[in-house]
Design a protein around this motif. Structure first.
Motif, PDB file in Angstrom:
ATOM      1  N   ASP A   1      22.727  15.348  15.733  1.00  0.00           N
ATOM      2  CA  ASP A   1      23.095  14.634  17.228  1.00  0.00           C
ATOM      3  C   ASP A   1      24.173  13.871  17.240  1.00  0.00           C
ATOM      4  OD1 ASP A   1      21.751  14.500  19.950  1.00  0.00           O
ATOM      5  OD2 ASP A   1      21.838  12.241  19.034  1.00  0.00           O
ATOM      6  N   ALA A   2      25.124  14.094  18.110  1.00  0.00           N
ATOM      7  CA  ALA A   2      26.360  13.297  18.406  1.00  0.00           C
ATOM      8  C   ALA A   2      25.842  12.070  18.826  1.00  0.00           C
ATOM      9  CB  ALA A   2      27.163  14.143  19.342  1.00  0.00           C
ATOM     10  N   GLY A   3      25.062  11.795  19.718  1.00  0.00           N
ATOM     11  CA  GLY A   3      24.501  10.617  20.262  1.00  0.00           C
ATOM     12  C   GLY A   3      24.072   9.715  18.937  1.00  0.00           C
ATOM     13  N   THR A   4      23.338  10.201  17.952  1.00  0.00           N
ATOM     14  CA  THR A   4      22.815   9.399  16.804  1.00  0.00           C
ATOM     15  C   THR A   4      24.210   8.822  16.102  1.00  0.00           C
ATOM     16  OG1 THR A   4      20.762  10.686  16.744  1.00  0.00           O
ATOM     17  CG2 THR A   4      21.475   9.534  14.747  1.00  0.00           C
ATOM     18  N   VAL A   5      25.018   9.808  15.848  1.00  0.00           N
ATOM     19  CA  VAL A   5      26.023   9.425  14.989  1.00  0.00           C
ATOM     20  C   VAL A   5      26.901   8.184  15.517  1.00  0.00           C
ATOM     21  CG1 VAL A   5      28.403   9.965  13.939  1.00  0.00           C
ATOM     22  CG2 VAL A   5      26.290  11.571  13.838  1.00  0.00           C
ATOM     23  N   ARG A   6      27.049   8.328  17.077  1.00  0.00           N
ATOM     24  CA  ARG A   6      27.703   7.241  17.721  1.00  0.00           C
ATOM     25  C   ARG A   6      27.135   5.863  17.810  1.00  0.00           C
ATOM     26  NH1 ARG A   6      31.112   9.304  23.123  1.00  0.00           N
ATOM     27  NH2 ARG A   6      31.508   7.155  22.935  1.00  0.00           N
ATOM     28  N   ARG A   7      25.841   6.194  17.857  1.00  0.00           N
ATOM     29  CA  ARG A   7      25.000   4.635  17.914  1.00  0.00           C
ATOM     30  C   ARG A   7      24.965   4.501  16.474  1.00  0.00           C
ATOM     31  NH1 ARG A   7      21.339   8.170  20.726  1.00  0.00           N
ATOM     32  NH2 ARG A   7      19.948   8.224  18.924  1.00  0.00           N
ATOM     33  N   GLN A   8      24.850   4.938  15.547  1.00  0.00           N
ATOM     34  CA  GLN A   8      24.960   4.324  14.156  1.00  0.00           C
ATOM     35  C   GLN A   8      26.156   3.684  13.903  1.00  0.00           C
ATOM     36  OE1 GLN A   8      22.838   6.594  11.272  1.00  0.00           O
ATOM     37  NE2 GLN A   8      21.225   6.808  12.671  1.00  0.00           N
ATOM     38  N   MET A   9      27.339   4.409  14.370  1.00  0.00           N
ATOM     39  CA  MET A   9      28.598   3.903  14.049  1.00  0.00           C
ATOM     40  C   MET A   9      29.008   2.488  14.809  1.00  0.00           C
ATOM     41  SD  MET A   9      32.338   5.831  14.898  1.00  0.00           S
ATOM     42  CE  MET A   9      32.182   5.736  16.738  1.00  0.00           C
ATOM     43  N   ALA A  10      28.559   2.560  16.006  1.00  0.00           N
ATOM     44  CA  ALA A  10      28.791   1.388  16.647  1.00  0.00           C
ATOM     45  C   ALA A  10      27.644   0.242  16.189  1.00  0.00           C
ATOM     46  CB  ALA A  10      28.170   1.448  18.246  1.00  0.00           C
ATOM     47  N   ALA A  11      26.406   0.587  15.772  1.00  0.00           N
ATOM     48  CA  ALA A  11      25.377  -0.265  15.188  1.00  0.00           C
ATOM     49  C   ALA A  11      26.036  -1.150  14.012  1.00  0.00           C
ATOM     50  CB  ALA A  11      24.053   0.158  15.024  1.00  0.00           C
ATOM     51  N   HIS A  12      26.465  -0.373  13.134  1.00  0.00           N
ATOM     52  CA  HIS A  12      27.067  -0.911  11.892  1.00  0.00           C
ATOM     53  C   HIS A  12      28.347  -1.366  11.970  1.00  0.00           C
ATOM     54  CE1 HIS A  12      23.728   0.424   9.321  1.00  0.00           C
ATOM     55  NE2 HIS A  12      23.648   1.444  10.352  1.00  0.00           N
ATOM     56  N   ARG A  13      29.032  -1.522  13.201  1.00  0.00           N
ATOM     57  CA  ARG A  13      30.342  -2.084  13.258  1.00  0.00           C
ATOM     58  C   ARG A  13      31.568  -1.386  12.564  1.00  0.00           C
ATOM     59  NH1 ARG A  13      31.158  -3.095  17.420  1.00  0.00           N
ATOM     60  NH2 ARG A  13      32.933  -4.536  17.036  1.00  0.00           N
ATOM     61  N   LEU A  14      31.407  -0.091  12.326  1.00  0.00           N
ATOM     62  CA  LEU A  14      32.364   0.734  11.488  1.00  0.00           C
ATOM     63  C   LEU A  14      33.734   0.815  12.449  1.00  0.00           C
ATOM     64  CD1 LEU A  14      29.857   3.555  10.107  1.00  0.00           C
ATOM     65  CD2 LEU A  14      30.822   1.308   9.119  1.00  0.00           C
ATOM     66  N   ALA A  15      33.524   1.341  13.709  1.00  0.00           N
ATOM     67  CA  ALA A  15      34.610   1.442  14.601  1.00  0.00           C
ATOM     68  C   ALA A  15      34.376   1.525  15.987  1.00  0.00           C
ATOM     69  CB  ALA A  15      35.104   3.046  14.230  1.00  0.00           C
ATOM     70  N   ASP A  16      35.177   1.273  16.740  1.00  0.00           N
ATOM     71  CA  ASP A  16      35.058   1.178  18.175  1.00  0.00           C
ATOM     72  C   ASP A  16      35.750   2.476  18.941  1.00  0.00           C
ATOM     73  OD1 ASP A  16      33.607  -1.224  18.263  1.00  0.00           O
ATOM     74  OD2 ASP A  16      35.503  -2.290  18.427  1.00  0.00           O
ATOM     75  N   VAL A  17      35.006   2.903  19.794  1.00  0.00           N
ATOM     76  CA  VAL A  17      35.646   4.055  20.397  1.00  0.00           C
ATOM     77  C   VAL A  17      36.591   3.228  21.654  1.00  0.00           C
ATOM     78  CG1 VAL A  17      35.285   6.086  22.013  1.00  0.00           C
ATOM     79  CG2 VAL A  17      33.718   5.578  20.175  1.00  0.00           C
ATOM     80  N   VAL A  18      37.996   4.055  21.347  1.00  0.00           N
ATOM     81  CA  VAL A  18      38.798   3.610  22.414  1.00  0.00           C
ATOM     82  C   VAL A  18      39.320   4.799  23.611  1.00  0.00           C
ATOM     83  CG1 VAL A  18      40.011   1.963  20.768  1.00  0.00           C
ATOM     84  CG2 VAL A  18      40.772   4.333  20.890  1.00  0.00           C
ATOM     85  N   ASP A  19      38.774   6.039  23.297  1.00  0.00           N
ATOM     86  CA  ASP A  19      39.172   7.263  24.175  1.00  0.00           C
ATOM     87  C   ASP A  19      38.217   8.236  23.811  1.00  0.00           C
ATOM     88  OD1 ASP A  19      40.122   8.563  26.187  1.00  0.00           O
ATOM     89  OD2 ASP A  19      42.133   8.937  25.388  1.00  0.00           O
TER      90      ASP A  19
END
Length: 466
Positions: free
Chosen positions: A414-432
């Protein structure tokens, strides 16, 4: 005192064929004390390195949010526990899109393994420098870009035929011929024939619209094709010879080349040349679209996510992990590309403030199950029905004309799961976000391959007989 083999063993040296020459020379020169130790250290073969008693530490950024996730996380933990006992490793990381990629102990997709003074070909895999490039156009319609990349690209096995090949830089070709690994005739031939090709599997051409600018963007995803596969094969062969000498306990897939050896230096150089070739491969396809459309471009972004990166004597092996540390980005403005699936936006990201020291983010959505398991889950539903349902609203195409259900969105996490965990672990910020218009993938080209046709005929004959 006359030196004997027992004396050498008592000094901690492992018995071997080198003893005879070393003992004779040491006795002839009457070496003693520090002079003897210095001489023996030079004569002795490298000491065999056992597996680490405890796995090297790992930064975990993968969490289970469902039943499929739980099974996947457990499998990733098992394989990382085994992998991280490899003697050269000092640390590692697991991204939110991680999934196993071979026998237990193999680096998973979404894994990072940090080795000291060692390059592990098996940890970057055969698809060296798998990467993504984006071109943002000034004023071109998405459909025109999708139709044009469909006309100029090449998916499937092999390379381009005579009269259809892209031109490889003579300087880069000469550099291949000067490298002890890349001068192999098959690699040189593939470097010429495979330029302008994208292969199969999860590689794609994607067209969408930037949320930030409203402009059309083309993105391509592929690796180093035949040249990279050839280098991987030769690298693994050499690493296996070293494994037998240095660490027989280490799994064959985790064998390494000492980075400070002549072969290690040549392999590192070969990796950089493969990187240049792969970037040229992307560039060639993008420029072909630009020229056909007589388009003007606003920017071009590129990053690899399957490669080896270096800091001093530490070698960061990323198998499906996007680098966001500026030290790993020699030709990037800091913006990196993270695709999810053909129906979801492709993310442009930057390293988050306070990100972990390892310097990586997810490379995509990953999988929770194998292609075969996914097909079993679909059951008897027609491929056309599944395709229509999962690609509604986008112009999805398969280059060979046959649907590959193992590359549809439901085959991935699930794409949303990957995005949530990326944000929660402070790996990267989405800029676009690049909102999807359409995508092209290879498709199930193997369906009509001779071995598949033969296998189906054999199965049909058995069914008829029973």
């Amino acid at each position: 005192m006359t030196l004997t083999g027992k004396d050498l063993i008592a000094m901690g040296y492992e018995s071997g064929s080198w003893f005879a020459q070393a003992i004779a020379e040491a006795n002839a020169r009457n070496l003693q004390g520090g002079d003897l130790r210095h001489y023996l250290d030079r004569m002795a073969p490298p000491r065999k390195r056992p597996l680490l008693a405890e796995p090297a530490p790992v930064d975990w950024h993968l969490e289970a949010e469902g039943e499929d996730d739980a099974e996947n996380v457990a499998a990733v933990r098992r394989t990382m526990d085994a992998l991280m006992r490899t003697p050269t490793l000092v640390g590692g990381a697991v991204m939110p899109d991680a999934c196993p990629a071979g026998p237990e102990g193999t680096i998973p997709v979404g894994g990072v393994a940090i080795a000291r003074n060692a390059i592990h070909p098996g940890m970057h895999s055969a698809d060296i420098c798998c990467s993504v490039m984006m071109t943002e156009f000034h004023d071109v319609a998405p459909k025109d870009v999708l139709d044009t990349i469909h006309a100029v690209t090449h998916f499937g096995p092999g390379g381009r035929g005579n009269g259809e090949r892209f031109t490889l830089s003579p300087k880069l070709l000469d550099a291949f011929r000067d490298n002890m690994f890349l001068k192999d005739a098959k690699i040189v031939q593939a470097a010429m024939e495979h330029l302008g090709t994208q292969g199969d599997g999860n590689h794609f051409a994607f067209v969408g619209v930037s949320s930030a600018t409203g402009r059309t963007c083309l993105l391509t995803h592929h690796g180093s094709r035949g040249p990279g596969a050839g280098l991987y094969k030769l690298g693994m062969r050499h690493a296996e010879k070293m494994r037998r000498k240095l660490s027989p306990e280490t799994a064959k897939g985790n064998a390494w080349i000492p980075a400070d050896s002549p072969q290690g230096e040549a392999y590192w150089e070969a990796l950089q040349l493969i990187r240049k070739w792969t970037k040229a491969n992307h560039n060639g396809l993008h420029q072909a679209v630009v020229e056909r459309l007589r388009a003007r471009i606003e920017r071009r972004v590129w990053n690899e996510h399957n490669f080896v990166f270096r800091k001093g004597d530490l070698y960061y092996h990323a198998k499906g992990a996007t680098p966001v540390d500026e030290a790993f980005l020699p030709d990037s403005g800091g913006v990196q590309i993270v695709p999810l699936n053909m129906a979801q936006p492709i993310l442009l990201v930057r390293r988050a403030e306070g990100a972990p020291d390892h310097g990586f983010a997810p490379h995509g959505a990953g999988r929770n199950m194998s292609r075969t398991a996914h097909k079993r889950r679909i059951g008897d539903r027609p491929d056309t029905e599944v395709f229509a349902e999962e690609t509604a609203g986008i112009d999805a195409r398969f280059y060979c004309g046959r649907i590959d259900v193992s590359e549809l969105p439901s085959a991935y996490k699930d794409a949303g799961t990957v995005r949530r965990q990326m944000a929660a672990h402070r790996l990267a910020d989405v800029v676009d976000e690049i909102l999807p218009h359409g995508a092209i993938m290879a498709g199930d080209w193997e369906h009509d391959a001779p071995w598949k046709v033969k296998a189906r005929a054999k199965w049909a004959a058995r069914e008829a007989a029973s």
